[in-house]
Write a protein that holds these residues in place. Structure first.
Motif, short mmCIF file in Angstrom:
data_model
loop_
_atom_site.label_atom_id
_atom_site.label_comp_id
_atom_site.label_asym_id
_atom_site.label_seq_id
_atom_site.Cartn_x
_atom_site.Cartn_y
_atom_site.Cartn_z
N UNK A 233 -10.99 -44.72 -22.71
CA UNK A 233 -9.96 -46.62 -22.34
C UNK A 233 -9.93 -46.53 -20.55
N UNK A 234 -10.05 -47.68 -19.96
CA UNK A 234 -11.15 -48.25 -18.72
C UNK A 234 -10.30 -47.94 -17.81
N UNK A 235 -10.78 -47.13 -16.82
CA UNK A 235 -9.84 -46.95 -15.35
C UNK A 235 -9.61 -47.53 -14.73
N UNK A 236 -10.34 -49.04 -14.67
CA UNK A 236 -9.93 -50.48 -14.21
C UNK A 236 -8.76 -50.71 -14.22
N UNK A 237 -8.17 -50.82 -15.27
CA UNK A 237 -7.12 -51.43 -16.53
C UNK A 237 -5.92 -50.80 -15.22
N UNK A 238 -5.20 -51.63 -14.87
CA UNK A 238 -3.64 -50.26 -14.37
C UNK A 238 -2.99 -49.90 -15.51
N UNK A 239 -2.19 -48.46 -15.24
CA UNK A 239 -2.05 -47.76 -16.23
C UNK A 239 -0.56 -48.02 -16.70
N UNK A 240 -0.02 -48.89 -16.58
CA UNK A 240 1.07 -49.63 -16.85
C UNK A 240 1.05 -50.48 -18.37
N UNK A 241 -0.35 -50.73 -18.41
CA UNK A 241 -1.06 -51.20 -19.84
C UNK A 241 -1.05 -50.11 -20.76
N UNK A 242 -1.47 -49.73 -20.31
CA UNK A 242 -1.48 -47.87 -21.34
C UNK A 242 -0.13 -47.73 -21.75
N UNK A 243 1.12 -47.03 -20.47
CA UNK A 243 2.13 -47.06 -21.20
C UNK A 243 2.81 -47.88 -22.30
N UNK A 244 2.78 -49.30 -21.44
CA UNK A 244 3.71 -50.17 -23.46
C UNK A 244 3.04 -50.50 -23.96
N UNK A 245 1.33 -50.39 -24.03
CA UNK A 245 1.78 -50.00 -25.55
C UNK A 245 1.40 -48.62 -26.11
N UNK A 246 1.39 -48.27 -25.76
CA UNK A 246 2.30 -46.32 -26.15
C UNK A 246 3.84 -46.78 -26.57
N UNK A 247 4.72 -47.69 -25.33
CA UNK A 247 6.29 -47.93 -25.51
C UNK A 247 5.67 -48.65 -26.98
N UNK A 248 5.01 -50.32 -27.29
CA UNK A 248 5.64 -50.92 -28.19
C UNK A 248 4.84 -50.91 -29.57
N UNK A 249 3.68 -49.32 -29.41
CA UNK A 249 3.33 -49.06 -30.85
C UNK A 249 4.16 -48.23 -31.13
N UNK A 250 5.29 -47.53 -30.45
CA UNK A 250 6.44 -46.39 -30.74
C UNK A 250 7.32 -47.53 -31.36
N UNK A 251 7.58 -47.88 -31.11
CA UNK A 251 8.49 -49.11 -31.77
C UNK A 251 8.09 -49.53 -33.21
N UNK A 252 6.62 -49.75 -32.51
CA UNK A 252 6.13 -50.35 -34.12
C UNK A 252 5.90 -48.78 -35.31
N UNK A 253 5.90 -47.98 -35.19
CA UNK A 253 5.71 -47.15 -35.31
C UNK A 253 6.66 -46.49 -36.23
N UNK A 254 8.10 -46.57 -35.47
CA UNK A 254 9.67 -46.62 -35.94
C UNK A 254 10.03 -46.80 -37.21
N UNK A 255 9.99 -48.42 -36.36
CA UNK A 255 10.84 -49.40 -36.98
C UNK A 255 9.38 -49.21 -39.11
N UNK A 256 7.93 -49.30 -38.79
CA UNK A 256 7.32 -48.62 -39.95
C UNK A 256 8.04 -47.71 -40.75
N UNK A 257 7.97 -46.76 -39.86
CA UNK A 257 7.82 -44.98 -41.10
C UNK A 257 9.75 -45.44 -41.63
N UNK A 258 9.87 -46.23 -40.93
CA UNK A 258 11.58 -46.77 -41.66
C UNK A 258 12.05 -47.46 -42.28
N UNK A 259 10.56 -48.45 -42.72
CA UNK A 259 10.92 -49.04 -43.82
C UNK A 259 9.88 -49.18 -44.86
N UNK A 260 9.63 -47.45 -45.02
CA UNK A 260 8.85 -46.53 -45.88
C UNK A 260 7.17 -46.71 -45.93
#
Length: 843
Positions: A233-260
């Motif tokens: 990943x690019x170190x010029x990008x603000x770290x909050x971008x990468x942590x927000x991606x993890x936040x959104x991705x975690x909800x996606x993964x949880x809802x997808x798994x919960x939906x089978x």
């Protein structure tokens, strides 16, 4: 909440993504206008696509938010640009503002799921009682089709081939009039109208906090890729971008798994490196840009995948087994478009739920990212990029500044003379300060790049892994614009510009003839227009002085005539060009004409390099005719054309021979050649090759771009060798870098080109003239220097390029073959090398 709005299933008579059913764009547009009756939906037609189809933006939120949309938009934009805001104003936005989420669908038209999913998503967000918090706290902006023209092409192709052996097969031509899949490489330059409309929404109007671009990928890996990106990943990008991606991705993964839903992967395949795509560029603007990639079916036709066919990822997932980021592998079986629609809809809803429930935090994050960038520009080098007053093509510097300003970069102009790092600059000098909210974008676009080839960039056997796109995207280098990177603080008086005003062109009135500088790309556009008007034009054989200016070899001379001065004035005004009075007509010159140009075009999915070349020639008003296989095989080409252009392509795709072996070699057996109806199984074959050879020997000019040069060397038996053929990637590797070349100024092909020229090299050939009795018949126009060849990017094995040819002009019979070892018109973005191609098209 429904206001008697029909659901998509009620409107279309089936669920979205039903087997063997694709809804065409015109019907989807009808549905959205029906949905517009809802108090929670507002549909806007932003404009029309390249081929005139409606381009929609759909807003979904609460009735109150839609009524107050302009106020919400202003708050969203302001929190991303906090300079001048008081602490109280910032807190007010965080309390009262709404999170804004933009989603775009099916940019790549064959990746059909997003557009088919969008009516269902918008209907549910607008009507579901369970999504009241989403409607209250967020504004969803959906582009239901990023490529309406391609959506229509793909849908019609699919329906035409139902119940045939070609059902579910790919389109045999580009799914955009010009750029095909490369429409997702246009997020910086915005050359296409679709890109312009989306970028305006993103960076000039709304400035959302999150963005998702829904795509498809191959069929034999994970079922669904979701955020975050993979390493590196690019170190010029603000770290909050990468942590927000993890936040959104975690909800996606949880809802997808919960939906089978199984086979979901993250942090694999798609690295977080800078590239000119719509899902990546937002990250460098402090917007959490995200990508999803669904495993493809055969368009709307289900496909069956065996478990043993499922493969690891090229990055981040070394085997098809349970691992962090891939917790529940899919066991194989039938895969349907409906599966894609459902997973993309779940991921979209998960994004909205995160944006709604963490509204205040996300808005505060947006402020923090912008402030960090502003502060970094005040306290860390570089502090600014100064546009040097002396430019090879002055107008290109203005084009460069307009391009970056259109993407929200602020450009300033000095109101007094100033000094930076010992250099004195005059009043009126332009500067791009890095103390701006989008400092990461500025740094990535303007600073010399040395690609970090770390452990994530090599396979276990030591072979390098290509970046997903190029290793550098320094557009100043691409465009030939000279910048001064200022690494020390300096002082001066500057004003920020609201827009860029090009210098006014001028015409010396009453002259007996005019000189036009060939260093300007736009001079060629003017010449094309004037030639079309039947106006006589010459090129000068050596330097000519006119007033205070010196016009170099190859500059244009236009003698006066009936109505010529008025035509010249129109071009001066249109293109900001200076037409200077020639001191006399007593200088060496040659008359030029608009040559008859043929452009080879094939089927088998089309050729993006050909599409970009067509687009570029049209912008500069060069005439051309498309040449298909049958046109070439009919022969007598020299009677119809002066120049034939072969866009970059492999020998196999040009000839239509050895296609299966080519696919095995390129994809390692993981992909078979697609099947097309017979009329689309194109290729020149031996017959077409003989006709091209005949064309050259009878006096024609064959212009071969990048990979097409390898075909021409073999087919026309030229005494030239590609020195990189067969060299292992551990010994030579250059997957998208800017390289220095030495310019042979004696060649007519180099007229107008700058001495310190950079070319974009991306796994291209490099040439050596093999010893032969007719060495003098081959002219090396561009060659690589002995050493220090790379300016930006990644280069392994410089010695393989040392002193080798990058552009060769070879005589053959009565004609010539021009061999480019790169694409001079690369994606219509390499402005500095356009003239090399244009010079081939003027006789």
């Amino acid at each position: 909440m429904s206001q008697n709005i029909p659901s998509p299933e009620e409107f279309f008579g089936h669920k979205m993504g039903a087997d063997r059913t694709l809804v065409r764009w015109d019907r989807i547009v009808e549905y959205f206008w029906a949905l517009d009756r809802s108090l929670c939906v507002k549909v806007d037609e932003l404009g029309t696509s390249t081929e005139g189809n409606p381009f929609l933006l759909v807003m979904v939120s609460s009735p109150e938010n839609i009524e107050n949309a302009e106020k919400i938009r202003e708050m969203s934009f302001s929190i991303a640009h906090p300079k001048g805001l008081s602490d109280g104003e910032i807190e007010k936005i965080i309390v009262e503002g709404k999170t804004v989420v933009v989603m775009t669908m099916s940019l790549h038209a064959s990746e059909i799921g997003g557009t088919q999913m969008s009516p269902e998503l918008c209907y549910e967000v607008a009507t579901s009682p369970e999504l009241e918090e989403v409607r209250s706290n967020t504004v969803l902006l959906v582009v239901p089709s990023f490529n309406p023209d391609g959506q229509i092409m793909v849908t019609d192709w699919y329906n035409e081939n139902l119940d045939t052996e070609y059902e579910g097969g790919p389109l045999p031509y580009l799914y955009h009039k010009y750029v095909g899949h490369d429409n997702n490489r246009d997020a910086i330059h915005n050359s296409q109208v679709e890109a312009q409309m989306v970028s305006r929404v993103m960076y000039k109007e709304w400035y959302p906090q999150a963005y998702i671009d829904h795509h498809h990928m191959g069929s034999y890996g994970a079922r669904f890729y979701i955020p975050p990106f993979a390493n590196p990943i690019d170190d010029k990008v603000d770290p909050l971008i990468w942590t927000e991606q993890q936040l959104y991705g975690a909800m996606m993964a949880t809802m997808l798994e919960g939906s089978g839903k199984t086979g979901i992967e993250s942090a694999a395949t798609y690295p977080g490196e800078f590239m000119p795509t719509f899902n990546y560029i937002p990250c460098w603007h402090n917007i959490c840009g995200m990508l999803t990639e669904s495993s493809s079916a055969k368009l709307a036709t289900p496909t069956y995948v065996h478990y043993h066919q499922l493969k690891p990822s090229r990055r981040g997932r070394p085997e098809y087994r349970t691992q962090m980021g891939f917790p529940h592998p899919w066991p194989g079986g039938w895969w349907r478009l409906r599966d894609i629609v459902e997973q993309q809809k779940i991921a979209s809803l998960a994004t909205l739920k995160v944006a709604a429930s963490h509204r205040a935090m996300i808005l505060r994050n947006m402020y923090m990212k912008a402030k960090r960038s502003i502060d970094a520009g005040l306290n860390e080098a570089p502090y600014a990029f100064i546009v040097k007053p002396e430019q090879h093509d002055e107008l290109m510097a203005y084009k460069f500044m307009k391009l970056i300003m259109d993407m929200d970069v602020a450009v300033s102009r000095s109101t007094k003379e100033f000094k930076a790092e010992g250099v004195t600059y005059p009043r009126g000098t332009f500067a791009i300060f890095t103390s701006q909210p989008i400092r990461p974008y500025i740094m990535s676009l303007l600073r010399r790049t040395f690609y970090h080839a770390g452990p994530f960039s090599f396979n276990s056997d030591g072979t390098p892994i290509s970046p997903y796109d190029l290793c550098t995207y320094n557009i100043a280098e691409f465009m030939g614009v000279n910048l001064h990177e200022v690494k020390a603080p300096f002082e001066g008086a500057f004003e920020e510009l609201p827009s860029i005003r090009y210098p006014r062109g001028s015409v010396d009135e009453g002259a007996s003839g005019w000189l036009l500088d060939c260093r300007h790309n736009d001079s060629f556009a003017a010449v094309s227009r004037l030639l079309r008007r039947g106006i006589e034009i010459h090129r000068i054989d050596g330097p000519v002085e006119a007033g205070d200016a010196t016009f170099g070899k190859g500059s244009f001379y236009i003698p006066t005539g009936d109505g010529v001065e008025e035509d010249v004035k129109r071009q001066s005004k249109r293109l900001h060009l200076t037409f200077a009075a020639a001191p006399s007509s007593e200088f060496g010159r040659r008359q030029v004409k608009m040559l008859r140009v043929g452009m080879y075009q094939r089927y088998r999915g089309g050729n993006m390099d050909e599409g970009w070349t067509r687009w570029l020639l049209e912008q500069f008003r060069f005439r051309y005719k498309k040449l298909m296989d049958a046109d070439i095989k009919r022969g007598r080409l020299a009677n119809k054309f002066d120049v034939i252009v072969l866009p970059s392509d492999t020998k196999e795709m040009i000839t239509g021979e050895g296609i299966e072996e080519y696919y095995k070699k390129r994809f390692g057996g993981a992909r078979a050649p697609p099947k097309y109806p017979e009329k689309y199984e194109t290729g020149l074959g031996k017959e077409g090759t003989e006709k091209l050879k005949e064309f050259v020997e009878e006096g024609g000019l064959l212009v071969c771009l990048a990979s097409a040069s390898e075909y021409a060397i073999e087919a026309l038996e030229l005494p030239v060798k590609n020195v990189l053929d067969g060299v292992k990637s551990t010994e030579f590797f250059c997957p998208g870098s800017t390289l220095h070349v030495d310019v042979n100024k004696e060649s007519p092909l180099s007229e107008g080109v700058q001495d310190d020229l950079l070319v974009i090299f991306r796994n291209n050939p490099a040439f050596e003239v093999t010893p032969n009795p007719d060495n003098a018949d081959l002219q090396v126009v561009l060659s690589y220097p002995d050493k220090h060849i790379m300016e930006s990017g990644w280069l392994i094995g410089e010695k393989h390029l040392s002193r080798k040819g990058a552009l060769i002009d070879a005589k053959k019979g009565q004609g010539r073959v021009v061999l480019f070892g790169f694409s001079p018109q690369f994606r219509a973005q390499s402005d500095a090398t356009f003239k090399l191609l244009f010079n081939c098209l003027l006789g």
